[in-house]
Design a protein around this motif. Structure first.
Motif, PDB file in Angstrom:
ATOM      1  N   LEU A 131       0.829  -1.200   0.000  1.00 28.16           N
ATOM      2  CA  LEU A 131       0.000   0.000   0.000  1.00 28.16           C
ATOM      3  C   LEU A 131       0.865   1.252   0.000  1.00 28.16           C
ATOM      4  O   LEU A 131       0.602   2.198  -0.753  1.00 28.16           O
ATOM      5  CB  LEU A 131      -0.918   0.000   1.224  1.00 28.16           C
ATOM      6  CG  LEU A 131      -1.846   1.203   1.393  1.00 28.16           C
ATOM      7  CD1 LEU A 131      -2.804   1.324   0.221  1.00 28.16           C
ATOM      8  CD2 LEU A 131      -2.609   1.106   2.714  1.00 28.16           C
ATOM      9  N   ALA A 132       1.906   1.275   0.819  1.00 28.24           N
ATOM     10  CA  ALA A 132       2.786   2.446   0.878  1.00 28.24           C
ATOM     11  C   ALA A 132       3.429   2.711  -0.485  1.00 28.24           C
ATOM     12  O   ALA A 132       3.558   3.862  -0.911  1.00 28.24           O
ATOM     13  CB  ALA A 132       3.868   2.241   1.931  1.00 28.24           C
ATOM     14  N   LEU A 133       3.791   1.639  -1.194  1.00 23.57           N
ATOM     15  CA  LEU A 133       4.485   1.805  -2.470  1.00 23.57           C
ATOM     16  C   LEU A 133       3.545   2.163  -3.623  1.00 23.57           C
ATOM     17  O   LEU A 133       4.011   2.428  -4.730  1.00 23.57           O
ATOM     18  CB  LEU A 133       5.295   0.557  -2.814  1.00 23.57           C
ATOM     19  CG  LEU A 133       6.772   0.621  -2.390  1.00 23.57           C
ATOM     20  CD1 LEU A 133       6.919   0.826  -0.897  1.00 23.57           C
ATOM     21  CD2 LEU A 133       7.523  -0.634  -2.831  1.00 23.57           C
ATOM     22  N   THR A 134       2.227   2.192  -3.376  1.00 27.50           N
ATOM     23  CA  THR A 134       1.336   2.748  -4.399  1.00 27.50           C
ATOM     24  C   THR A 134       1.411   4.269  -4.419  1.00 27.50           C
ATOM     25  O   THR A 134       0.920   4.895  -5.362  1.00 27.50           O
ATOM     26  CB  THR A 134      -0.138   2.333  -4.176  1.00 27.50           C
ATOM     27  OG1 THR A 134      -0.624   2.885  -2.951  1.00 27.50           O
ATOM     28  CG2 THR A 134      -0.289   0.819  -4.165  1.00 27.50           C
ATOM     29  N   ALA A 135       2.025   4.861  -3.394  1.00 19.03           N
ATOM     30  CA  ALA A 135       2.171   6.317  -3.330  1.00 19.03           C
ATOM     31  C   ALA A 135       3.326   6.769  -4.223  1.00 19.03           C
ATOM     32  O   ALA A 135       4.249   6.010  -4.518  1.00 19.03           O
ATOM     33  CB  ALA A 135       2.406   6.763  -1.891  1.00 19.03           C
ATOM     34  N   ASP A 136       3.275   8.039  -4.612  1.00 18.65           N
ATOM     35  CA  ASP A 136       4.366   8.624  -5.394  1.00 18.65           C
ATOM     36  C   ASP A 136       5.569   8.927  -4.518  1.00 18.65           C
ATOM     37  O   ASP A 136       6.716   8.854  -4.978  1.00 18.65           O
ATOM     38  CB  ASP A 136       3.891   9.913  -6.064  1.00 18.65           C
ATOM     39  CG  ASP A 136       2.717   9.669  -6.992  1.00 18.65           C
ATOM     40  OD1 ASP A 136       2.907   8.973  -8.001  1.00 18.65           O
ATOM     41  OD2 ASP A 136       1.620  10.159  -6.695  1.00 18.65           O
ATOM     42  N   PHE A 137       5.303   9.297  -3.267  1.00 17.12           N
ATOM     43  CA  PHE A 137       6.360   9.653  -2.324  1.00 17.12           C
ATOM     44  C   PHE A 137       6.039   9.021  -0.979  1.00 17.12           C
ATOM     45  O   PHE A 137       4.882   8.954  -0.580  1.00 17.12           O
ATOM     46  CB  PHE A 137       6.462  11.171  -2.138  1.00 17.12           C
ATOM     47  CG  PHE A 137       6.551  11.953  -3.420  1.00 17.12           C
ATOM     48  CD1 PHE A 137       7.684  11.881  -4.214  1.00 17.12           C
ATOM     49  CD2 PHE A 137       5.504  12.762  -3.833  1.00 17.12           C
ATOM     50  CE1 PHE A 137       7.769  12.595  -5.393  1.00 17.12           C
ATOM     51  CE2 PHE A 137       5.577  13.479  -5.010  1.00 17.12           C
ATOM     52  CZ  PHE A 137       6.717  13.406  -5.799  1.00 17.12           C
TER      53      PHE A 137
END
Length: 266
Positions: free
Chosen positions: A119-125
Motif C-alpha cells: 500500500l505504501a508503495l502505491t504512493a508517489d512519495f
C-alpha cells in the motif's frame, strides 16, 4: 470537508488542497481488511471528482502505518481458483491508487508490513518517521507479494535488490529505506503526518491537469517504447498548452512576475 464518524475504521479529511486518508484500526496495527480497501476506493473516487484537491496523504493512526492483510480473514482455506478470484478483486484497488492523477504521499510511522508495504508503495512519495519499518513479509506466510508490490518494488530499488527483499522477508528500517530509494525523506522530529501534509500543500498552485498527465507519462515509461512515449508527450503537451494555467504562467513571465507555482525548499 470531514466525512468521519465515531469509531470509524477509516478517516477522511480535506484541508485546503490536501486530502488525508487515515487507517484507524490501532488495536490491529491498521491491518488492511477488504472492507477498508472498499472504503479507500470510495474516497479516491470522491477525490477524482474534486479538482480543488491537489494532493493526497495516506497514513495510519496509532503509531503504525499498516501491519498487512487482515490475517483473521485468512483463516478459511481457499481453493486456488477462489484465491485467484479474491486477488483479482483487488486489482481495481491497486490501479486506482497507482493511477490517481494527484501526487499521493504515504506518511509511514511504525510498521509497513506485507500488504502495508504494498500500500505504501502505491504512493508517489513516502515520508517516514525514524521508527518506520518496511517488510515484504509474504513468504513468512507462504504467500507471494501482492497489492502490486512485485510491480512497484523493482522499479524503486532494482530487480536484484527487490528479489533479496522479497525472498528474505527481512525488515528494513527508515535509514536503509532512504538509502535504497524507497523513502523520499525522513521526518526527523517524528511528526511524519505534518511533514507529508506540508509536502502535499506545496502542490496547491500546480496545474492539476499537467500534474496528472505528467504522472501518467512517468508511470508508463517503463512499459512504453520511445515512439509511444513521444506520442503521449505530444498529446499531453497539446492539452497543457491550451490550459488557463499555462496561459497565466506565460503572462506572468512576460510581465516579469513570479510564477504562481514555485517549488522552493521549506
Amino acid at each position: 470537508m470531514n466525512a468521519n464518524t465515531e469509531n470509524d475504521e477509516l478517516l477522511f479529511e480535506v484541508r485546503d488542497s490536501v486530502a488525508t486518508i487515515a487507517l484507524n484500526r490501532p488495536a490491529r496495527r491498521n491491518a488492511l481488511s477488504y472492507a477498508l480497501r472498499s472504503r479507500i476506493l470510495e474516497y479516491m473516487g470522491k477525490i477524482r471528482e474534486q479538482p480543488a484537491i491537489k494532493a493526497v496523504v495516506l497514513t495510519g493512526n496509532g503509531g503504525h502505518f499498516c501491519s498487512g492483510g487482515d490475517i483473521q480473514g485468512m483463516q478459511a482455506a481457499l481453493t486456488a481458483p477462489q484465491g485467484r478470484i479474491r486477488l483479482l478483486g483487488a486489482h481495481h484497488f491497486i490501479t486506482e491508487m497507482l493511477n490517481c492523477e494527484r501526487p499521493v504521499i504515504a506518511a509511514v510511522d511504525g510498521v509497513a508490513y506485507g500488504a502495508g508495504m504494498g500500500l505504501a508503495l502505491t504512493a508517489d512519495f513516502i515520508v517516514a518517521s525514524p521508527r518506520a519499518r518496511f517488510c515484504s513479509a509474504f513468504l513468512r506466510m507462504g504467500l507471494v507479494p501482492d497489492l502490486g508490490l512485485m510491480h512497484t518494488l523493482p522499479r524503486l530499488v532494482g530487480l536484484q535488490r527487490a528479489k533479496e527483499i522479497v525472498f528474505t522477508g527481512r525488515e528494513i528500517d527508515a535509514r536503509e529505506a532512504l538509502a535504497l530509494g524507497l523513502v523520499l525523506e525522513i521526518a526527523e522530529d517524528g511528526d511524519v503526518l505534518a511533514h507529508a501534509q506540508a509536502l502535499g500543500a506545496r502542490f496547491a498552485q500546480a496545474s492539476g491537469p499537467a500534474l496528472g498527465m505528467a504522472k501518467h507519462g512517468l508511470n508508463t515509461s517503463f512499459e512504453s517504447g520511445l515512439s509511444a512515449a513521444l506520442a503521449t508527450e505530444a498529446y499531453a503537451q497539446g492539452i497543457a498548452m491550451s490550459s488557463p494555467e499555462h496561459q497565466d504562467a506565460v503572462r506572468r513571465f512576460l510581465n516579469k512576475e513570479l510564477p504562481l507555482y514555485q517549488w522552493q525548499k521549506k
